[in-house]
Design a protein around this motif. Structure first.
Motif, PDB file in Angstrom:
ATOM      1  N   LYS A   6       0.827  -1.199   0.000  1.00 58.58           N
ATOM      2  CA  LYS A   6       0.000   0.000   0.000  1.00 58.58           C
ATOM      3  C   LYS A   6       0.865   1.254   0.000  1.00 58.58           C
ATOM      4  CE  LYS A   6      -4.535  -0.598   1.168  1.00 58.58           C
ATOM      5  NZ  LYS A   6      -5.618   0.218   0.660  1.00 58.58           N
ATOM      6  N   ALA A   7       0.347   2.296  -0.588  1.00 59.16           N
ATOM      7  CA  ALA A   7       1.048   3.574  -0.488  1.00 59.16           C
ATOM      8  C   ALA A   7       0.965   4.026   0.962  1.00 59.16           C
ATOM      9  CB  ALA A   7       0.392   4.592  -1.403  1.00 59.16           C
ATOM     10  N   LYS A   8       2.065   4.564   1.447  1.00 59.07           N
ATOM     11  CA  LYS A   8       2.084   4.975   2.846  1.00 59.07           C
ATOM     12  C   LYS A   8       1.475   6.359   2.973  1.00 59.07           C
ATOM     13  CE  LYS A   8       6.516   4.110   2.580  1.00 59.07           C
ATOM     14  NZ  LYS A   8       6.579   3.196   1.441  1.00 59.07           N
ATOM     15  N   THR A   9       0.194   6.409   3.291  1.00 53.30           N
ATOM     16  CA  THR A   9      -0.462   7.701   3.432  1.00 53.30           C
ATOM     17  C   THR A   9      -0.788   7.960   4.892  1.00 53.30           C
ATOM     18  OG1 THR A   9      -2.592   6.674   3.002  1.00 53.30           O
ATOM     19  CG2 THR A   9      -1.478   7.666   1.143  1.00 53.30           C
ATOM     20  N   GLY A  10      -0.888   9.245   5.220  1.00 56.26           N
ATOM     21  CA  GLY A  10      -1.182   9.624   6.594  1.00 56.26           C
ATOM     22  C   GLY A  10      -2.678   9.756   6.813  1.00 56.26           C
ATOM     23  N   GLY A  11      -3.023  10.482   7.845  1.00 53.88           N
ATOM     24  CA  GLY A  11      -4.432  10.680   8.170  1.00 53.88           C
ATOM     25  C   GLY A  11      -5.054  11.694   7.216  1.00 53.88           C
ATOM     26  N   GLN A  39      -3.286  12.710   3.803  1.00 51.14           N
ATOM     27  CA  GLN A  39      -1.912  13.189   3.726  1.00 51.14           C
ATOM     28  C   GLN A  39      -1.090  12.227   2.859  1.00 51.14           C
ATOM     29  OE1 GLN A  39      -0.876  15.788   6.148  1.00 51.14           O
ATOM     30  NE2 GLN A  39       0.727  15.930   4.595  1.00 51.14           N
ATOM     31  N   GLY A  40      -0.461  12.730   1.805  1.00 50.03           N
ATOM     32  CA  GLY A  40       0.405  11.882   0.986  1.00 50.03           C
ATOM     33  C   GLY A  40      -0.316  11.073  -0.071  1.00 50.03           C
ATOM     34  N   ASP A  41      -1.618  11.295  -0.228  1.00 50.62           N
ATOM     35  CA  ASP A  41      -2.374  10.613  -1.282  1.00 50.62           C
ATOM     36  C   ASP A  41      -1.917  11.064  -2.662  1.00 50.62           C
ATOM     37  OD1 ASP A  41      -4.165   8.779  -0.414  1.00 50.62           O
ATOM     38  OD2 ASP A  41      -5.857  10.157  -0.166  1.00 50.62           O
ATOM     39  N   PHE A  42      -2.001  10.147  -3.628  1.00 50.39           N
ATOM     40  CA  PHE A  42      -2.003  10.561  -5.023  1.00 50.39           C
ATOM     41  C   PHE A  42      -3.398  10.218  -5.521  1.00 50.39           C
ATOM     42  CE2 PHE A  42       0.992  11.526  -8.624  1.00 50.39           C
ATOM     43  CZ  PHE A  42      -0.001  11.815  -9.518  1.00 50.39           C
ATOM     44  N   TRP A 186       7.110  12.362  -6.541  1.00 47.73           N
ATOM     45  CA  TRP A 186       6.102  12.224  -5.492  1.00 47.73           C
ATOM     46  C   TRP A 186       6.553  11.209  -4.434  1.00 47.73           C
ATOM     47  CZ3 TRP A 186       2.897   7.743  -4.749  1.00 47.73           C
ATOM     48  CH2 TRP A 186       1.911   7.911  -3.768  1.00 47.73           C
ATOM     49  N   GLU A 187       7.142  10.096  -4.915  1.00 48.74           N
ATOM     50  CA  GLU A 187       7.600   9.093  -3.951  1.00 48.74           C
ATOM     51  C   GLU A 187       8.686   9.641  -3.046  1.00 48.74           C
ATOM     52  OE1 GLU A 187       8.455   5.257  -5.904  1.00 48.74           O
ATOM     53  OE2 GLU A 187       6.846   5.887  -7.248  1.00 48.74           O
ATOM     54  N   VAL A 193      -1.081  14.795  -3.842  1.00 50.19           N
ATOM     55  CA  VAL A 193      -1.416  15.222  -5.197  1.00 50.19           C
ATOM     56  C   VAL A 193      -2.895  14.984  -5.452  1.00 50.19           C
ATOM     57  CG1 VAL A 193      -0.971  14.905  -7.663  1.00 50.19           C
ATOM     58  CG2 VAL A 193       0.891  14.588  -6.024  1.00 50.19           C
ATOM     59  N   ILE A 194      -3.565  15.985  -5.973  1.00 45.18           N
ATOM     60  CA  ILE A 194      -4.924  15.777  -6.482  1.00 45.18           C
ATOM     61  C   ILE A 194      -4.856  16.033  -7.975  1.00 45.18           C
ATOM     62  CG2 ILE A 194      -7.348  16.434  -6.312  1.00 45.18           C
ATOM     63  CD1 ILE A 194      -6.741  17.452  -3.509  1.00 45.18           C
ATOM     64  N   PHE A 195      -5.138  14.987  -8.730  1.00 40.85           N
ATOM     65  CA  PHE A 195      -4.830  14.955 -10.146  1.00 40.85           C
ATOM     66  C   PHE A 195      -6.106  14.777 -10.950  1.00 40.85           C
ATOM     67  CE2 PHE A 195      -3.276  13.033 -14.050  1.00 40.85           C
ATOM     68  CZ  PHE A 195      -2.024  13.579 -14.244  1.00 40.85           C
ATOM     69  N   VAL A 196      -6.487  15.806 -11.700  1.00 41.97           N
ATOM     70  CA  VAL A 196      -7.695  15.704 -12.523  1.00 41.97           C
ATOM     71  C   VAL A 196      -7.328  15.117 -13.875  1.00 41.97           C
ATOM     72  CG1 VAL A 196      -9.352  17.075 -13.830  1.00 41.97           C
ATOM     73  CG2 VAL A 196      -8.991  17.534 -11.415  1.00 41.97           C
TER      74      VAL A 196
END
Lengths: 270, 286
Positions: A6-11, A39-42, A186-187, A193-196
């Motif tokens: 899994k990508a390591k994302t925060g709260g 936090q840290g989502d792509f 990003w890594e 990142v919020i990517f449209v």
């Protein structure tokens, strides 16, 4: 599923609570959008044109304010340097050099040229543009212009990078290259990142989460996790996993557009 | 032509069509300069012949040689007049730049200001200056101020309207980017709107340069100025009264050359400023 996959994302970093936007001409751009960005989502916002994904991005950027609902930012207060924005077009100042274009966000905050130099040079090397500081935009290719645009978005070390179909106008070879480079960045830095995008393939390749939106009125239709490990390189594009995930995202998008498709059973409906 | 292209000519066979095209380009390039000069020479020669053949008296139509001789003979008088006209031209152009840019900046700061005052600028522009001048003559005493005001009214409008258009022709996304980064009004103006309006402003400046000269000459005409401190228009009026056609022609030629020179200088400046980034100043790449 191993946790390493899994990508390591925060709260949660931003929670949208029944956010709506109605334009002056009574067009409902967004209705009751609920979304959590960690936090840290792509996170990719995937949807057909008219589904309000760009509007959502503008609301998050603070360029426009919601008609109803709230944007609940968590964690430290967001300053103007904490959000980077990359447009669909490179949107560079044609009269200014690459250096000056990237320097702009810092300059507007009163950082002098000399003080900004280390930061600008570092971010330019991150997007592989070292040596092009003095070029003007028209001397660059489309892909390079987009790199400058990304560098400008990142120069303030933002916590959130908003990208509005940044690679849509590029050719496929350039797009793949920039996809990979963006992921590497990003890594390493782990900004959110919020990517449209309107590309299923792009959203699966890049993101750890995809939010699918539907049009008329713009709303969130469904959401899926992209359970594939990072780092992802070009071999990922030809893998079984990738094929499976794109099929899943595709069918979700098709249902969002009201088209019946295969494999519509394994998505989470809101 | 670049050196790589030259090498290309040697290394690669060129088909007949490309060869014809290259020849055409070369001819067009020389023709651009040669043809106007040639036609001009023929016209001057015909002018001379017509004078001789029809035995036209010199006070009606002098021969070109005579005009040239007068230009040299009266150079002291003519050039000091030219300097006076130029003074008015450039001062009024400078004021037009200051006024035009200043007003357009004011206009872009507030839609309300633009809506309120732009019509006045249009009124000022469309009313013929010769019709306004008698009023200026009543209200203003100083001769130089009169002329300046007149030339300014004529010259400032293209700068105002072009710069206003330029200041408003800014990429919406760039405006958003500035907003996102919390740019102040002043920062947006200085770093974004002014540079973006540069091509428009320079286009306006080229027009205004010619108009300032016209304004200066017309103003002098209607002012009926005379004496030592007067410009080329007064020389023309004077020469007209005295049936001194050669001097009239000499003054006229001096005015046209000045106009051409102003245009060329402003074009050159505009090209230098824009050549790195704006389409209008780029060399054509096929």
């Amino acid at each position: 599923m191993q946790p390493a996959d899994k990508a390591k994302t925060g709260g949660p970093q931003l929670i949208l609570r029944s956010v709506g936007k109605v334009f002056g001409n009574d067009v409902v751009a967004l209705r009751d959008v609920d979304m959590t960005i960690n936090q840290g989502d792509f996170l990719s916002l995937l949807g057909p044109s008219g589904c309000g994904k760009s509007t959502a991005l503008r609301l998050i950027a603070g360029l426009s304010s919601p008609t109803s609902g709230i944007l609940d930012w968590r964690g430290p207060v967001m300053g103007k340097a904490d959000i980077g924005f990359v447009f669909q077009e490179p949107t560079l100042m044609p009269w200014a050099s690459v250096f000056d274009n990237v320097w702009l966000p810092l300059r507007l905050q009163g950082v002098s040229r000399a003080d900004a130099k280390p930061q600008v040079e570092e971010v330019l090397s991150q997007v592989n543009l070292t040596g092009f500081e003095n070029a003007v935009p028209r001397e660059l290719s489309g892909g390079m212009k987009m790199r400058v645009s990304i560098a400008r978005g990142l120069v303030t070390r933002p916590r959130v990078l908003l990208m509005d179909e940044p690679f849509a106008a590029l050719d496929e070879i350039t797009r793949f290259q920039l996809n990979s480079d963006l992921l590497t960045l990003w890594e390493r830095e782990r900004f959110t990142v919020i990517f449209v995008t309107h590309s299923v393939f792009e959203s699966v390749f890049l993101s750890n989460r995809i939010v699918v939106m539907a049009a008329h009125p713009g709303r969130v239709f469904g959401e899926m996790d992209v359970d594939a490990p990072y780092p992802r390189d070009e071999t990922f594009r030809t893998s079984e996993d990738y094929a499976h995930l794109t099929r899943k995202a595709s069918s979700l998008l098709r249902s969002a557009m009201g088209i019946e498709g295969e494999g519509g059973d394994d998505h989470v409906l809101h | 032509m670049s050196s790589t292209e030259m090498q290309g000519h040697e290394a690669v066979m060129i088909d007949a069509e490309e060869m014809r095209r290259a020849r055409q380009r070369k001819m067009e390039k020389t023709g651009k300069w040669l043809l106007p000069i040639l036609i001009m020479c023929v016209a001057i020669f015909m002018w001379d012949r017509i004078c001789v053949w029809n035995e036209i008296p010199r006070y009606i139509l002098p021969r070109p040689g005579e005009v040239l001789a007068t230009l040299i003979e009266d150079r002291g008088l003519l050039f000091s007049s030219l300097v006076n006209t130029l003074k008015i031209t450039f001062l009024s152009l400078a004021l037009a730049v200051a006024g035009g840019v200043g007003l357009s900046v004011l206009f872009t700061q507030s839609k309300w200001v633009e809506m309120s005052f732009f019509p006045f600028a249009v009124v000022l522009q469309v009313t013929p200056i010769v019709a306004i001048f008698p009023l200026i003559n009543i209200y203003v005493d100083n001769q130089t101020t009169k002329l300046l005001l007149c030339a300014w009214i004529v010259a400032f409008f293209p700068i105002l309207s072009n710069t206003t258009l330029g200041l408003n022709s800014v990429d919406r996304n760039l405006l958003d980017l500035f907003k996102l980064n919390g740019a102040s009004r002043w920062q947006t103006l200085w770093h974004l709107r002014l540079p973006a309006s540069m091509p428009y402003f320079l286009g306006g400046l080229k027009i205004a340069g010619g108009l300032a000269l016209i304004g200066a000459v017309v103003a002098e005409f209607v002012a009926g100025a005379s004496g030592l401190s007067s410009g080329l228009a007064s020389r023309i009026i004077e020469a007209g009264y005295r049936l001194n056609a050669p001097r009239l022609f000499a003054a006229l030629i001096l005015i046209s050359f000045t106009g051409i020179l102003i245009f060329l200088v402003l074009s050159f400046i505009s090209n230098r400023i824009l050549r790195r980034w704006h389409e209008s100043a780029l060399t054509q790449e096929r």
